[in-house]
Design an enzyme around this catalytic site. Structure first.
Site, PDB file in Angstrom:
ATOM      1  N   GLU A 155      35.119  44.690  44.475  1.00 19.66           N
ATOM      2  CA  GLU A 155      33.641  44.367  43.825  1.00 19.66           C
ATOM      3  C   GLU A 155      32.776  45.395  44.953  1.00 19.66           C
ATOM      4  O   GLU A 155      32.357  45.389  45.250  1.00 19.66           O
ATOM      5  CB  GLU A 155      32.502  42.910  43.149  1.00 19.66           C
ATOM      6  CG  GLU A 155      31.674  43.280  42.923  1.00 19.66           C
ATOM      7  CD  GLU A 155      30.937  41.936  42.308  1.00 19.66           C
ATOM      8  OE1 GLU A 155      32.129  41.033  41.966  1.00 19.66           O
ATOM      9  OE2 GLU A 155      29.883  41.930  41.744  1.00 19.66           O
ATOM     10  N   LYS A 187      39.849  32.369  41.397  1.00 16.73           N
ATOM     11  CA  LYS A 187      39.625  33.726  41.646  1.00 16.73           C
ATOM     12  C   LYS A 187      38.766  32.603  43.162  1.00 16.73           C
ATOM     13  O   LYS A 187      37.673  31.554  42.799  1.00 16.73           O
ATOM     14  CB  LYS A 187      38.875  34.125  41.536  1.00 16.73           C
ATOM     15  CG  LYS A 187      38.621  35.323  41.943  1.00 16.73           C
ATOM     16  CD  LYS A 187      37.721  36.211  40.960  1.00 16.73           C
ATOM     17  CE  LYS A 187      36.262  36.480  40.626  1.00 16.73           C
ATOM     18  NZ  LYS A 187      35.349  35.582  41.125  1.00 16.73           N
ATOM     19  N   GLU A 192      35.693  33.906  46.643  1.00 17.04           N
ATOM     20  CA  GLU A 192      35.394  34.690  47.366  1.00 17.04           C
ATOM     21  C   GLU A 192      36.037  34.948  48.190  1.00 17.04           C
ATOM     22  O   GLU A 192      35.825  33.949  49.038  1.00 17.04           O
ATOM     23  CB  GLU A 192      33.944  34.812  46.496  1.00 17.04           C
ATOM     24  CG  GLU A 192      33.747  35.299  45.334  1.00 17.04           C
ATOM     25  CD  GLU A 192      32.539  35.186  45.079  1.00 17.04           C
ATOM     26  OE1 GLU A 192      31.546  35.501  46.147  1.00 17.04           O
ATOM     27  OE2 GLU A 192      32.020  35.523  43.912  1.00 17.04           O
TER      28      GLU A 192
HETATM   29  O1  KIV Z   1      32.244  35.970  38.169  1.00 12.56           O
HETATM   30  C1  KIV Z   1      32.206  36.642  37.131  1.00 12.56           C
HETATM   31  O2  KIV Z   1      32.564  37.632  36.435  1.00 12.56           O
HETATM   32  C2  KIV Z   1      32.862  37.677  38.947  1.00 12.56           C
HETATM   33  C3  KIV Z   1      33.457  39.187  38.306  1.00 12.56           C
HETATM   34  C4  KIV Z   1      32.414  39.942  37.811  1.00 12.56           C
HETATM   35  C5  KIV Z   1      35.055  39.420  39.060  1.00 12.56           C
HETATM   36  O3  KIV Z   1      33.490  37.438  39.225  1.00 12.56           O
END
Ligand code: KIV
Length: 291
Positions: free
Chosen positions: A191, A122, A124
């Protein structure tokens, strides 16, 4: 102690997540940072486990996600990997691990796949990540996007503030989501955005949206596990529903242990090893097995 893992159902894959969106089946997602929690969540049947950089606050005692390193995520990712059988395992790329050039970003993400056993990463950011998402996908690394309130941009946002509240910023978020989809992301975390905006993005995208503080119209929901279980020390955000109070459960168990140790009611006879007489040899032998 048995190490058998209970399988709750079949393995979650990226095509199955896309199918869930089509079938309007809600996708469930939580964070995991270590073996026991990951194993409990996986056996409970969660769809996606994210080794999030929230690790920094939940488990490492940092004040934000910014100090979290690749090495720290890696240690926790490998522990989670050893526990997870069914859920899709996603690793969060920490701040600094994908900001100094696509080559090093791909190299870092590859380490999460090859050494950490992640099935996706993931990152950002919206449109500014589109070339990077393409590069990662070219390297066969599935990417989950993350837009809206992106904690790694805390200084730019001037705090952890809800995003997309004006027509212009809401439109920009929709464009970001579409660009991530066109770049090859397989899903996107939304988010801290109004639920109407999240709903529109969800309707416009082919890929699933996973909401946190983004209302009910997303294809899936994610929470930080420590918030859900009442293990966090930071103030509870508005969007968190706390389903348990583990801090209190743990503290009361520990206080009970201390009290019973002090009064002598722990350990009891059945919690102790004993010497017993062996009738044949008349020698005292140890009785009891195990730890
Ligand atoms: O690091 C995390 O826990 C996150 C989630 C809140 C989406 O990025």
């Amino acid at each position: 102690m048995s190490a058998t893992i209970q399988y709750s159902s079949e393995k979650l894959t990226i095509p199955k997540l896309l199918e869930k969106k089509i079938q309007k089946e809600t996708i469930t997602c939580l964070t995991a940072y270590d073996y026991p929690f990951a194993r409990i969540l996986d056996e409970a049947g969660i769809d996606i486990l994210l080794v999030g950089d929230s690790l920094g606050m939940t488990r490492l005692g940092y004040e934000s996600t910014l100090p979290v390193t690749l090495a720290e995520i890696m240690v926790h990712l490998r522990a989670v990997r050893r526990a997870v059988r069914r859920a899709l395992l996603v690793a969060d790329m920490p701040y600094g691990s994908y900001h100094v050039g696509a080559k090093s970003a791909v190299k870092n993400a590859l380490r999460f796949i090859k050494e950490g056993g992640a099935e996706a990463v993931k990152i950002e950011g919206g449109r500014k990540r589109c070339r990077l998402v393409e590069r990662l996908v070219e390297a066969e690394i599935p990417v989950m996007g993350h837009i809206g309130l992106t904690p790694q941009s805390v200084h730019f946002m001037g705090g952890y503030k809800v995003q997309g509240k004006t027509p212009q910023t809401a439109e920009a978020l929709l464009e970001d989501a579409l660009i991530l989809q066109e770049s090859g992301a397989f899903s996107v975390v939304l988010e801290g955005i109004p639920q109407e905006v999240a709903g529109k993005i969800t309707r416009e995208l082919r890929i699933p949206t996973i909401g946190i503080g983004a209302g009910i119209h997303c294809d899936g929901q994610i929470l930080v596990t420590d918030d859900l279980l009442g293990l966090s020390f930071s103030p509870k955000p508005k969007f968190v529903r706390q389903y348990a109070n583990l801090k209190e459960t743990i503290s009361s168990a520990v206080r009970k242990f201390m009290g019973e140790s002090r009064t002598g009611s722990f350990p009891g006879r059945e919690e102790s090893y004993h010497l017993i007489a062996d009738p044949a040899s008349k020698v005292l032998v140890k009785h009891g097995a195990g730890r």
